[in-house]
Design an enzyme around this catalytic site. Structure first.
Site, PDB file in Angstrom:
ATOM      1  N   CYS A  39      14.377  11.612  23.907  1.00  0.00           N
ATOM      2  CA  CYS A  39      13.459  10.723  24.626  1.00  0.00           C
ATOM      3  C   CYS A  39      13.685  10.823  26.128  1.00  0.00           C
ATOM      4  O   CYS A  39      14.713  10.379  26.646  1.00  0.00           O
ATOM      5  CB  CYS A  39      13.643   9.278  24.155  1.00  0.00           C
TER       6      CYS A  39
ATOM      7  N   TYR B 188      -7.783   8.383  13.892  1.00  0.00           N
ATOM      8  CA  TYR B 188      -6.535   7.850  13.360  1.00  0.00           C
ATOM      9  C   TYR B 188      -6.642   7.575  11.862  1.00  0.00           C
ATOM     10  O   TYR B 188      -5.797   8.009  11.072  1.00  0.00           O
ATOM     11  CB  TYR B 188      -6.115   6.555  14.070  1.00  0.00           C
TER      12      TYR B 188
ATOM     13  N   CYS C  50      16.487   0.919  21.814  1.00  0.00           N
ATOM     14  CA  CYS C  50      16.834   2.332  22.009  1.00  0.00           C
ATOM     15  C   CYS C  50      18.123   2.714  21.287  1.00  0.00           C
ATOM     16  O   CYS C  50      18.275   3.856  20.840  1.00  0.00           O
ATOM     17  CB  CYS C  50      16.948   2.638  23.490  1.00  0.00           C
TER      18      CYS C  50
ATOM     19  N   LEU D   7      -9.634 -12.142   8.813  1.00  0.00           N
ATOM     20  CA  LEU D   7      -9.166 -10.884   9.391  1.00  0.00           C
ATOM     21  C   LEU D   7      -9.882 -10.547  10.695  1.00  0.00           C
ATOM     22  O   LEU D   7      -9.394  -9.757  11.493  1.00  0.00           O
ATOM     23  CB  LEU D   7      -9.357  -9.730   8.399  1.00  0.00           C
TER      24      LEU D   7
ATOM     25  N   GLU E 207      -5.464   0.581   5.894  1.00  0.00           N
ATOM     26  CA  GLU E 207      -5.561   1.051   7.277  1.00  0.00           C
ATOM     27  C   GLU E 207      -6.665   0.312   8.038  1.00  0.00           C
ATOM     28  O   GLU E 207      -6.499  -0.022   9.217  1.00  0.00           O
ATOM     29  CB  GLU E 207      -5.809   2.562   7.311  1.00  0.00           C
TER      30      GLU E 207
ATOM     31  N   TRP F 143       0.825  -1.213   0.000  1.00  0.00           N
ATOM     32  CA  TRP F 143       0.000   0.000   0.000  1.00  0.00           C
ATOM     33  C   TRP F 143       0.860   1.264   0.000  1.00  0.00           C
ATOM     34  O   TRP F 143       0.367   2.329  -0.332  1.00  0.00           O
ATOM     35  CB  TRP F 143      -0.937  -0.003   1.196  1.00  0.00           C
TER      36      TRP F 143
ATOM     37  N   TYR G 282     -13.134  -9.179  13.245  1.00  0.00           N
ATOM     38  CA  TYR G 282     -13.789  -7.877  13.394  1.00  0.00           C
ATOM     39  C   TYR G 282     -14.571  -7.531  12.116  1.00  0.00           C
ATOM     40  O   TYR G 282     -14.303  -6.540  11.440  1.00  0.00           O
ATOM     41  CB  TYR G 282     -12.754  -6.792  13.709  1.00  0.00           C
TER      42      TYR G 282
ATOM     43  N   ASP H  13      -2.005   6.266  16.348  1.00  0.00           N
ATOM     44  CA  ASP H  13      -2.447   4.909  16.663  1.00  0.00           C
ATOM     45  C   ASP H  13      -1.704   4.419  17.901  1.00  0.00           C
ATOM     46  O   ASP H  13      -1.027   5.192  18.590  1.00  0.00           O
ATOM     47  CB  ASP H  13      -2.239   3.974  15.467  1.00  0.00           C
TER      48      ASP H  13
END
Length: 378
Positions: free
Chosen positions: A237, A148, A228, A108, A65, A52, A110, A166
Site C-alpha cells: 500500500c 459493478y 492498517c 430499503l 447486490e 447470500w 431507491y 464498488d
C-alpha cells in the site's frame, strides 16, 4: 470447513507479503498482482458469514447486490430473507404485482431499483429462458445492472474473471496505488476495472472480488481511521508507505442539497387513515404517501390545504418535526394529527384513499421519508 489458527494466518501473511525495494518500486500492475496472495489468504479467514454467500446462486447474488446499493449489510439481511421467501425465483419476481413488490422493498429506499428488478426478471424469462445470463456483456443489457453488479454476478455466481469495482474497491485501490484520481468519475472506475481485470487471479475471481470488497468494508473503512495494522495489503500500500491515508481517496464534494419545507398530515377517521398515491414520475414515483403539502402551515390553514370540512374536524394535534435526506434534496417537515368526527356520512375527502391502519403493515408501501409519522399510526 478448516479454519486456520491466528498463528497460522500470521505466518502465511508474512510469507505472502511482498518486500519492495526502495530503489526499485513496483510498476502499477505488478503492485496489483502482489495483492493476490495476501488478499485471498486473508479472505478465507475473515469473510463474514452472510446469507447470500452461503448459497451464491445467481438469483440470490443478484438480489443481494441490488439491495446492498446504498444500504448497510446488517440492514439488508432481514429484507433479503423476506424477499426470497416471497419471491424465490426469477419467475415469481417477473409476475409479482407492483404494490406487493413495493411493500417487500419498503424501507430499503431507491424504489426504482425494485422496479428495475422486475423489468430485468421479465427480460430474463422472455429472452434467456428464465436463466440469468452468465456473461458480463449479457448481464449489462439487463435493466438496473451496471458494471459493478454485472461483475459481481458474473464472478461470484459463475466464476467469470471480471472485476467488481464498488465504492469499497475504489477506496482500497486508490490507497494501494496512491492514486489522486477522483473516485466519483467514471473514468477512474474504468481505469481500475481495466487494470484489475489484467491482474486478478483468473481461477479465484469470486474470492478476489469479495475479498477486496470485504477489506474496504471492515479494514480500509469508509468512515473513521482505517485499520492498517490488520490489513493484508499493508506491504504493497503506497498510501500507507507515503503517509497519504488521510488524503486518499479523492472525492468531489457533493453539491449542496436543496431544502424543501413540507407539512404532513395524519388524517384519521375511526380505524382508517388517509393516504394517496404519488404521480408516476418524479421523486418517490408511484408510491403511497401521507397527505402533505409544501410549506409550513399553521393549524388554521390545514382545512383549506387538505380539503377538509371544518365542521367535521374533531381534534388537531401538533406532531414532532422530522427531516428526510434524499440525494439532492432535504425535506424539513412539520406534522399534525387530524381526527375527523365519527359521522354516518363519509368525512374523508375523496382525494385520498381511506385505508385501514392495519393495511399500512401488509399492503401499502410508504417510503421512509414519512417514517417518523407512520410510526405514530402503526
Amino acid at each position: 470447513m478448516y479454519r486456520r489458527t491466528e498463528a497460522d494466518t500470521d505466518r502465511n501473511y508474512r510469507r505472502l507479503q511482498v518486500l519492495e525495494r526502495e530503489d526499485r518500486p513496483m510498476e502499477l500492475e505488478d503492485r496489483l498482482r502482489a495483492m493476490n496472495g495476501p488478499l485471498l489468504t486473508w479472505y478465507e479467514d475473515h469473510a463474514r458469514i452472510l446469507p447470500w454467500r452461503e448459497d451464491p446462486q445467481p438469483y440470490r447474488v443478484w438480489i443481494s447486490e441490488i439491495m446492498l446499493q446504498q444500504t448497510r449489510v446488517e440492514a439488508v439481511k432481514p429484507y433479503f430473507e423476506r424477499f426470497l421467501q416471497s419471491l424465490p425465483d426469477v419467475e415469481a419476481l417477473a409476475e409479482v404485482e407492483e404494490d406487493r413488490l413495493m411493500k417487500l422493498w419498503e424501507g430499503l429506499g431507491y424504489y426504482n431499483r425494485a422496479r428495475n428488478l422486475k423489468k430485468a426478471a421479465q427480460m430474463i424469462v422472455a429472452e434467456y429462458g428464465g436463466q440469468m445470463p452468465s456473461e458480463y456483456e449479457e448481464l449489462l443489457k439487463l435493466p438496473g445492472i451496471g458494471s459493478y453488479t454485472a461483475g459481481a454476478i458474473a464472478s461470484i455466481a459463475y466464476g467469470r474473471p471480471v472485476p467488481a469495482v464498488d465504492g469499497n474497491v475504489l477506496r482500497v485501490i486508490s490507497r494501494v496505488t496512491a492514486s489522486y484520481e477522483d473516485i466519483l468519475k467514471q473514468s477512474t472506475k474504468r481505469w481500475m476495472e481495466e487494470h484489475l481485470k489484467n491482474t486478478m487471479p483468473k481461477d479465484r475471481a469470486s474470492h478476489f472480488n469479495q475479498g477486496l470488497i470485504e477489506i474496504g468494508a471492515i479494514v480500509c473503512v469508509p468512515n473513521g481511521q482505517p485499520k492498517c495494522g490488520e490489513c493484508p495489503l499493508a506491504s504493497v500500500c503506497l498510501a500507507r508507505k507515503q503517509d497519504l491515508i488521510g488524503e486518499l481517496p479523492v472525492k468531489t464534494p457533493p453539491k449542496k442539497r436543496r431544502i424543501e419545507e413540507r407539512t404532513v398530515c395524519i388524517l384519521e377517521e375511526g380505524t382508517k387513515v388517509a393516504i394517496r398515491k404519488r404521480d408516476d414520475d418524479g421523486l418517490l414515483a408511484s408510491l403511497y404517501e401521507l397527505p402533505n403539502v409544501e410549506g409550513c402551515l399553521k393549524e388554521e390553514e390545514l382545512c383549506e390545504a387538505f380539503g377538509l370540512d371544518p365542521e367535521l374536524v374533531a381534534v388537531i394535534e401538533p406532531l414532532p418535526k422530522a427531516k428526510h435526506v434524499f440525494s439532492h434534496v432535504e425535506w424539513h417537515m412539520i406534522g399534525y394529527r387530524v381526527r375527523l368526527r365519527d359521522m354516518q356520512s363519509k368525512a374523508m375527502p375523496e382525494a385520498f384513499i381511506s385505508a385501514e391502519k392495519s393495511e399500512l403493515k401488509d399492503r401499502y408501501a410508504l417510503p421512509n421519508a414519512f417514517g417518523r409519522y407512520t410510526k405514530l399510526i402503526i
